[in-house]
Design a protein around this motif. Structure first.
Motif, short mmCIF file in Angstrom:
data_model
loop_
_atom_site.label_atom_id
_atom_site.label_comp_id
_atom_site.label_asym_id
_atom_site.label_seq_id
_atom_site.Cartn_x
_atom_site.Cartn_y
_atom_site.Cartn_z
N LEU A 1 8.69 -3.44 69.09
CA LEU A 1 7.86 -4.61 69.23
C LEU A 1 6.71 -4.88 70.83
CD1 LEU A 1 6.18 -7.13 68.91
CD2 LEU A 1 7.96 -8.33 70.03
N VAL A 2 8.05 -4.11 71.79
CA VAL A 2 7.80 -4.20 73.35
C VAL A 2 6.71 -2.56 73.50
CG1 VAL A 2 8.24 -3.45 75.44
CG2 VAL A 2 9.76 -5.19 73.70
N GLU A 3 6.84 -1.88 72.97
CA GLU A 3 5.54 -0.12 72.88
C GLU A 3 4.52 -0.85 72.04
OE1 GLU A 3 6.72 3.90 73.27
OE2 GLU A 3 8.11 2.45 72.31
N GLU A 4 5.12 -1.89 71.66
CA GLU A 4 3.92 -2.01 70.55
C GLU A 4 2.58 -2.78 70.96
OE1 GLU A 4 0.29 -4.53 69.14
OE2 GLU A 4 2.44 -5.40 69.10
N VAL A 5 3.16 -3.96 72.40
CA VAL A 5 2.59 -4.86 72.66
C VAL A 5 1.52 -4.17 73.97
CG1 VAL A 5 2.53 -7.15 74.38
CG2 VAL A 5 3.45 -6.67 71.94
N VAL A 6 2.55 -3.25 74.55
CA VAL A 6 1.61 -2.39 75.73
C VAL A 6 0.66 -1.72 75.32
CG1 VAL A 6 2.71 -0.14 77.23
CG2 VAL A 6 4.23 -2.28 77.17
N LYS A 7 1.13 -0.55 74.72
CA LYS A 7 0.09 0.53 74.03
C LYS A 7 -0.99 -0.74 73.67
CE LYS A 7 2.73 3.92 72.48
NZ LYS A 7 3.59 5.13 71.39
N ARG A 8 -1.22 -1.35 72.71
CA ARG A 8 -2.52 -2.33 72.47
C ARG A 8 -2.96 -3.34 73.47
NH1 ARG A 8 -1.53 -7.79 72.28
NH2 ARG A 8 0.41 -8.03 71.36
N SER A 9 -2.38 -2.98 74.33
CA SER A 9 -2.84 -3.84 75.44
C SER A 9 -3.42 -3.23 76.56
CB SER A 9 -1.78 -4.76 76.23
OG SER A 9 -1.03 -4.24 77.21
N GLU B 1 19.55 -3.60 76.28
CA GLU B 1 19.17 -4.04 76.90
C GLU B 1 18.89 -2.65 78.29
OE1 GLU B 1 17.11 -6.48 77.96
OE2 GLU B 1 18.44 -8.50 79.35
N THR B 2 19.97 -1.87 77.46
CA THR B 2 20.36 -0.79 78.09
C THR B 2 19.13 0.33 77.57
OG1 THR B 2 22.60 -0.75 78.55
CG2 THR B 2 21.89 1.39 78.34
N ARG B 3 18.84 0.29 75.96
CA ARG B 3 17.52 0.96 75.75
C ARG B 3 16.43 0.35 75.69
NH1 ARG B 3 18.53 0.31 69.47
NH2 ARG B 3 16.97 1.82 69.33
N LEU B 4 16.05 -0.12 76.47
CA LEU B 4 15.08 -0.96 76.80
C LEU B 4 14.60 -0.13 78.57
CD1 LEU B 4 12.24 -2.38 76.38
CD2 LEU B 4 13.44 -4.93 77.38
N ASN B 5 15.41 0.06 78.82
CA ASN B 5 15.14 0.58 80.20
C ASN B 5 14.59 2.40 79.36
OD1 ASN B 5 16.48 -0.44 82.24
ND2 ASN B 5 18.39 0.13 81.22
N GLN B 6 14.99 3.04 78.88
CA GLN B 6 14.57 4.36 78.03
C GLN B 6 12.94 3.94 77.79
OE1 GLN B 6 16.88 5.37 75.11
NE2 GLN B 6 18.66 5.62 76.94
N VAL B 7 12.35 2.94 77.12
CA VAL B 7 10.78 2.19 76.15
C VAL B 7 10.21 2.26 77.45
CG1 VAL B 7 9.70 0.83 75.28
CG2 VAL B 7 11.76 2.14 74.49
N LEU B 8 11.06 0.99 78.70
CA LEU B 8 9.78 1.29 79.69
C LEU B 8 10.10 2.42 80.75
CD1 LEU B 8 11.61 -2.45 80.98
CD2 LEU B 8 9.25 -1.71 79.59
#
Length: 456
Positions: free
Chosen positions: A105-113, A143-150
């Motif tokens: 969801l985080v990655e989808e929000v960033v890409k579509r916006s 939270e740790t995996r989120l760092n890799q996405v961000l």
């Protein structure tokens, strides 16, 4: 993307670096709103997307706080500029925490916006105090995996926690997954966080430790600079190095204070450590600001000089029950300034007046606006500044008079007035001082309502 990374993002009195995954610990909803409001406003003023996740039970009260501060959440939602989501359609799928779906969801929000918005500013809440241990382990791993996405995007994410919901062990686990932490309303770098090599912070740290030959060349190139410049640079290096161990002390004491079963005396000791560490952090902040102030990059936004003064006075009064501060308003206080830096000016001038003012006499602050400019006057009675000192009063590492430590608990290094002058001048304003035994000491700041920045 690189342009977005280079544009400063301000949060909790500091500027975010390349790693923009932050956890914030707050005493409650009001405390969080106070600290995060400027961050949210800055994003909306820059036409960025606000994406917030809250407990469904808190959705209405959360939106109402922003509405009261002029942010029309419902209207912004209709226009697509503010997305206020709740747990059932984000973290929880079928009533259970789903980390894979949340990362997607985080990655989808960033890409579509991206086609419409320069950045997304995330503010997310996670308050599951009764969750089983397995859920918390999954959350910390998420939270740790989120760092890799961000690491692939410049968009900032603030994970908000209420301190009363967690024990010290959970606080420490959460901290380790974030590059920066907000404690006591102040943004701190996190020395226990280790970014991956692909993250912005990882690249910055690798660059900082590479190339001994280049460092030697840089040192040789600086030899011809004035001794004051060299001293300032050395102070900046020491200050940055001190920030990491100090942050570790602050976070450890903060976590200890949350431990269940800690005695009243133990809580008191931990609280004093937190307070002392925060005071040391302010001193370090002054030293870092001393080097940054040479090349100030203003972030202008609508600001109210009257409101800014009132906020500073309220904070100072809380620790100065035996000192009087009189505050007067007149005329228009609305301008376009760098409010964070202007707060530094007001705080430094008032703290200076409190430090050197005669005991038993008030410090008077006048905030006035006319058609052309805003004027701030800070006055105290007491021993005057010697005439021979006045011409060099705003130079760094010079103190006008021999004084005791301020009642505010703030240590003074002789750089506060220098920083104040540099900030005022960067705004196209002026600062003056008069000081006599009969009339007392008065600092007067004059700022235009709109700063005319030179064209680059």
């Amino acid at each position: 993307m690189s342009a977005n990374i280079s544009r400063a993002i301000h949060l909790a009195g500091a500027t975010l670096g390349g790693d923009r995954h932050v956890c914030g610990f707050f005493d409650g909803p009001d405390d969080e709103h106070r600290v995060t409001l400027p961050f949210v406003k800055e994003g909306l003023e820059r036409k960025e997307l606000a994406f917030h996740i809250v407990d469904p039970a808190d959705r209405d009260s959360y939106a109402r706080r922003f509405e009261q501060d002029g942010i029309r959440v419902a209207e912004l939602e209709r226009s697509g500029r503010f997305e206020l989501r709740t747990w059932p359609d984000t973290y929880l799928r079928g009533g259970r925490f789903d980390p894979d779906a949340m990362l997607a969801l985080v990655e989808e929000v960033v890409k579509r916006s991206a086609p419409r918005f320069p950045l997304v500013r995330f503010v997310t809440h996670m308050h599951f105090p009764n969750a089983e241990q397995k859920t918390w382990k999954e959350w910390v791993a998420y939270e740790t995996r989120l760092n890799q996405v961000l690491a692939k995007y410049p968009d900032p994410v603030l994970c908000a926690y209420e301190t009363r919901q967690y024990n010290g062990a959970v606080v420490l686990d959460v901290q380790r997954a974030h590059s920066a932490v907000i404690i006591g309303g102040s943004l701190q770098s996190n020395p226990s966080f280790k970014p991956s090599e692909g993250s912005p912070g990882g690249r910055e740290r690798a660059a900082a430790t590479a190339g001994p030959a280049k460092r030697r060349e840089a040192i040789e190139a600086r030899k011809e600079k004035r001794s004051l410049d060299l001293r300032e640079r050395a102070l900046a290096i020491v200050s940055h190095d001190l920030r990491n161990p100090l942050s570790a002390i602050l976070m450890g004491a903060f976590a200890l204070r949350q431990e269940a079963g800690l005695s009243v005396e133990g809580v008191g000791i931990a609280s004093r450590i937190v307070a002392s560490a925060k005071r040391m952090d302010r001193i370090i902040g002054d030293l870092i600001e001393l080097t940054n102030v040479r090349e100030i990059e203003l972030t202008q936004a609508p600001a109210d000089g009257h409101e800014l003064c009132a906020r500073i006075v309220e904070e100072l009064r809380a620790g100065l029950l035996d000192r009087g501060i009189q505050l007067h308003f007149e005329g228009n206080g609305n301008g376009r300034w760098d409010a964070d830096r202007l707060e530094r000016v007001v705080s430094n001038l008032v703290a200076n007046a409190l430090q050197y003012g005669r005991e038993g006499t008030p410090v008077t602050i006048d905030s006035r606006g006319d058609e052309e400019q805003w004027t701030l006057s800070v006055h105290n009675l007491g021993e005057p500044i010697p005439p021979e000192v006045l011409p060099r009063l705003f130079e760094p590492f010079r103190r006008g008079r021999r004084g005791k430590r301020s009642d505010s608990g703030r240590h003074h290094l002789g750089i506060g007035l220098f920083i104040a002058r540099e900030v005022v001048v960067a705004h196209g304003g002026s600062i003056e001082v008069t000081s006599t035994l009969a009339e007392g000491t008065r600092f007067v700041v004059r700022l235009p309502f709109v700063v005319r920045l030179p064209k680059k």
